[in-house]
Design an enzyme around this catalytic site. Structure first.
Site, PDB file in Angstrom:
ATOM      1  N   THR A   1      14.785  35.602   6.811  1.00  0.00           N
ATOM      2  CA  THR A   1      14.336  34.682   7.858  1.00  0.00           C
ATOM      3  C   THR A   1      12.822  34.540   7.866  1.00  0.00           C
ATOM      4  O   THR A   1      12.133  35.023   6.946  1.00  0.00           O
ATOM      5  CB  THR A   1      14.928  35.091   9.232  1.00  0.00           C
TER       6      THR A   1
ATOM      7  N   LYS B   1      11.561  32.696   3.681  1.00  0.00           N
ATOM      8  CA  LYS B   1      12.628  31.950   2.987  1.00  0.00           C
ATOM      9  C   LYS B   1      12.193  31.293   1.677  1.00  0.00           C
ATOM     10  O   LYS B   1      12.997  31.163   0.758  1.00  0.00           O
ATOM     11  CB  LYS B   1      13.207  30.885   3.918  1.00  0.00           C
TER      12      LYS B   1
ATOM     13  N   ASP C   1      21.668  27.638   5.627  1.00  0.00           N
ATOM     14  CA  ASP C   1      21.088  26.771   6.673  1.00  0.00           C
ATOM     15  C   ASP C   1      21.508  25.322   6.443  1.00  0.00           C
ATOM     16  O   ASP C   1      21.585  24.542   7.396  1.00  0.00           O
ATOM     17  CB  ASP C   1      19.551  26.832   6.650  1.00  0.00           C
TER      18      ASP C   1
ATOM     19  N   GLY D   1       8.441  24.256   6.867  1.00  0.00           N
ATOM     20  CA  GLY D   1       8.747  25.590   6.356  1.00  0.00           C
ATOM     21  C   GLY D   1      10.149  25.648   5.755  1.00  0.00           C
ATOM     22  O   GLY D   1      10.748  24.618   5.406  1.00  0.00           O
TER      23      GLY D   1
HETATM   24  P1  NDP Z   1       8.399  29.085   8.507  1.00  0.00           P
HETATM   25  O1  NDP Z   1       7.504  30.210   8.841  1.00  0.00           O
HETATM   26  O2  NDP Z   1       8.820  28.858   7.098  1.00  0.00           O
HETATM   27  O3  NDP Z   1       7.732  27.701   9.043  1.00  0.00           O
HETATM   28  C1  NDP Z   1       7.175  27.636  10.332  1.00  0.00           C
HETATM   29  C2  NDP Z   1       6.836  26.181  10.646  1.00  0.00           C
HETATM   30  O4  NDP Z   1       6.315  26.119  11.979  1.00  0.00           O
HETATM   31  C3  NDP Z   1       5.772  25.581   9.748  1.00  0.00           C
HETATM   32  O5  NDP Z   1       5.999  24.197   9.620  1.00  0.00           O
HETATM   33  C4  NDP Z   1       4.486  25.846  10.549  1.00  0.00           C
HETATM   34  O6  NDP Z   1       3.424  24.970  10.243  1.00  0.00           O
HETATM   35  C5  NDP Z   1       4.987  25.563  11.939  1.00  0.00           C
HETATM   36  N1  NDP Z   1       4.156  26.210  12.951  1.00  0.00           N
HETATM   37  C6  NDP Z   1       4.208  27.510  13.331  1.00  0.00           C
HETATM   38  N2  NDP Z   1       3.315  27.741  14.308  1.00  0.00           N
HETATM   39  C7  NDP Z   1       2.691  26.559  14.557  1.00  0.00           C
HETATM   40  C8  NDP Z   1       1.682  26.143  15.464  1.00  0.00           C
HETATM   41  N3  NDP Z   1       1.123  27.002  16.344  1.00  0.00           N
HETATM   42  N4  NDP Z   1       1.291  24.844  15.460  1.00  0.00           N
HETATM   43  C9  NDP Z   1       1.848  23.968  14.599  1.00  0.00           C
HETATM   44  N5  NDP Z   1       2.813  24.311  13.686  1.00  0.00           N
HETATM   45  C10 NDP Z   1       3.235  25.584  13.674  1.00  0.00           C
HETATM   46  O7  NDP Z   1       9.690  29.247   9.436  1.00  0.00           O
HETATM   47  P2  NDP Z   1      11.157  28.638   9.274  1.00  0.00           P
HETATM   48  O8  NDP Z   1      11.050  27.263   8.693  1.00  0.00           O
HETATM   49  O9  NDP Z   1      12.035  29.617   8.632  1.00  0.00           O
HETATM   50  O10 NDP Z   1      11.603  28.535  10.811  1.00  0.00           O
HETATM   51  C11 NDP Z   1      11.046  27.546  11.672  1.00  0.00           C
HETATM   52  C12 NDP Z   1      11.816  27.562  12.996  1.00  0.00           C
HETATM   53  O11 NDP Z   1      13.164  27.145  12.796  1.00  0.00           O
HETATM   54  C13 NDP Z   1      11.877  28.961  13.620  1.00  0.00           C
HETATM   55  O12 NDP Z   1      11.776  28.832  15.009  1.00  0.00           O
HETATM   56  C14 NDP Z   1      13.264  29.437  13.225  1.00  0.00           C
HETATM   57  O13 NDP Z   1      13.746  30.378  14.148  1.00  0.00           O
HETATM   58  C15 NDP Z   1      14.057  28.124  13.282  1.00  0.00           C
HETATM   59  N6  NDP Z   1      15.250  28.147  12.420  1.00  0.00           N
HETATM   60  C16 NDP Z   1      16.486  28.110  13.022  1.00  0.00           C
HETATM   61  C17 NDP Z   1      17.642  28.119  12.282  1.00  0.00           C
HETATM   62  C18 NDP Z   1      18.961  28.077  12.964  1.00  0.00           C
HETATM   63  O14 NDP Z   1      19.969  28.481  12.364  1.00  0.00           O
HETATM   64  N7  NDP Z   1      19.061  27.590  14.180  1.00  0.00           N
HETATM   65  C19 NDP Z   1      17.595  28.174  10.809  1.00  0.00           C
HETATM   66  C20 NDP Z   1      16.248  28.165  10.272  1.00  0.00           C
HETATM   67  C21 NDP Z   1      15.129  28.180  11.059  1.00  0.00           C
HETATM   68  P3  NDP Z   1       2.320  25.385   9.121  1.00  0.00           P
HETATM   69  O15 NDP Z   1       2.996  25.206   7.788  1.00  0.00           O
HETATM   70  O16 NDP Z   1       1.219  24.415   9.351  1.00  0.00           O
HETATM   71  O17 NDP Z   1       1.948  26.813   9.399  1.00  0.00           O
END
Ligand code: NDP
Length: 306
Positions: A62, A66, A102, A129
């Site tokens: 997670t 990933k 996912d 992400g």
């Molecule tokens: P990653 O760490 O790969 O990506 C995080 C994302 O959030 C990036 O696009 C990042 O932008 C953005 N981000 C984080 N903090 C900020 C901020 N303060 N301001 C602007 N952008 C921000 O995480 P994941 O993609 O794995 O997960 C993302 C979300 O999706 C999480 O909350 C996770 O729990 C949820 N999720 C839920 C699933 C489900 O089954 N329901 C499955 C997969 C994920 P930047 O690249 O600019 O840092």
């Protein structure tokens, strides 16, 4: 020998997966334990090497690993290869196989959100992400014709678009800079809005203010709480869904990959709800589901969605 399945993330203390997976193992007579491993990015290589041991059945991966884990596995399934992201590992002997459950989890959520309507063709995705990659791939394979990805760091959204170059050749997939006015003008042209950022996960924040969300959108938040984003979108007249269904179905698919058994979906859903109601703690150790206090960042509930 009792087998071990681990969730590797950073942080993982907020995870609800443990409750549903352990209950599913116990219910189906699978002699296995589900452990939470909090590993910072620098410790990932060592953690993955440990998984090659005989006692491990597999793993979930997670936030934030990933994408980082992709070069560390021996083989990728089609969804994992296509997305460039892995959320589930299985074993073939000592070899590690990377899957992305996912993608099917997202499709179940998208179908529920769309309901009886015709599947829309335009979407805006916030975030770039690992979760966003599953979303974008799901939209491409569902036949969407225009998908716009906004991300705080534009280069990451551009990398995502480049990654999907070939599979998105027949449609318009664009990365755009995170400016509220640009997001607003794209929202006016879209039918589906998805939050795949982690904004709203640990604090009562929203990636976009409700004022710029037009009515009648279909809005999904991957976070499995009633986030501020969802509350404001609903108040603006949109149909909303949180990430619980996606979480449930990505977990069910992972369970079947590890065990070869159909997942006990009703039980897993009940365990998820119980864990939420029981106040699973967030990564900061804050109790979840507290009433809102104004003027400071708030935990929003059970936290992350996988
Ligand atoms: P990653 O760490 O790969 O990506 C995080 C994302 O959030 C990036 O696009 C990042 O932008 C953005 N981000 C984080 N903090 C900020 C901020 N303060 N301001 C602007 N952008 C921000 O995480 P994941 O993609 O794995 O997960 C993302 C979300 O999706 C999480 O909350 C996770 O729990 C949820 N999720 C839920 C699933 C489900 O089954 N329901 C499955 C997969 C994920 P930047 O690249 O600019 O840092």
């Amino acid at each position: 020998m009792t087998k071990r399945v681990v969730l590797i993330g950073h942080p993982v203390a907020h995870s609800l997966s443990g409750a549903m997976q352990q209950a599913a193992f116990d219910d189906q007579g699978v002699d296995a334990t589900y452990e939470l491993w909090d590993r910072a990015p620098l410790a990932l290589v060592e953690a993955v090497a440990e998984l090659r041991g005989d006692d491990f059945l597999g793993a979930n991966i997670t936030i934030p690993h990933k994408e980082r884990i992709v070069p560390l596995v021996d083989r990728l399934t089609e969804d994992a290869h296509a997305t460039g992201a892995v959320n589930t590992l299985t074993k073939e002997g000592k070899r590690l196989i990377g899957h992305n459950t996912d993608v099917p989890g997202f499709k179940v959520a998208l179908d529920r959100l769309v309901g009886k309507q015709k599947m829309p063709r335009q979407a805006v995705v916030l975030g770039a992400g690992g979760g966003a990659r599953a979303v974008v791939y799901g939209l491409i394979t569902e036949g969407f014709q225009r998908v716009v990805v906004f991300n705080r760091h534009l280069h990451r959204a551009e990398g995502l678009v480049k990654h999907f170059g070939r599979s998105a050749a027949h449609m318009e997939l664009k990365a755009m800079p995170w400016h509220e006015s640009i997001i607003e003008s794209e929202l006016a042209k879209t039918k589906v809005l998805i939050n795949a950022t982690s904004i709203g996960l640990m604090a009562d924040l929203t990636p976009v203010p409700g004022e710029i969300i037009p009515p009648d959108l279909l809005v999904l938040d991957l976070i499995y709480n009633r986030t501020r984003f969802l509350r404001e979108a609903e108040a603006a007249g949109s149909t909303v869904l949180d990430g619980e269904l996606m979480l449930l179905h990505q977990g069910a698919a992972a369970f079947t990959l590890w065990t070869g058994k159909p997942a006990p979906l009703e039980l897993m859903q009940r365990k998820l709800e119980e864990a939420r109601a029981g106040g699973v703690r967030s990564a900061e150790g804050e109790p979840t589901g507290e009433p809102e206090r104004s003027g400071e960042e708030q935990p929003t509930g059970a936290g992350a969605a996988d």
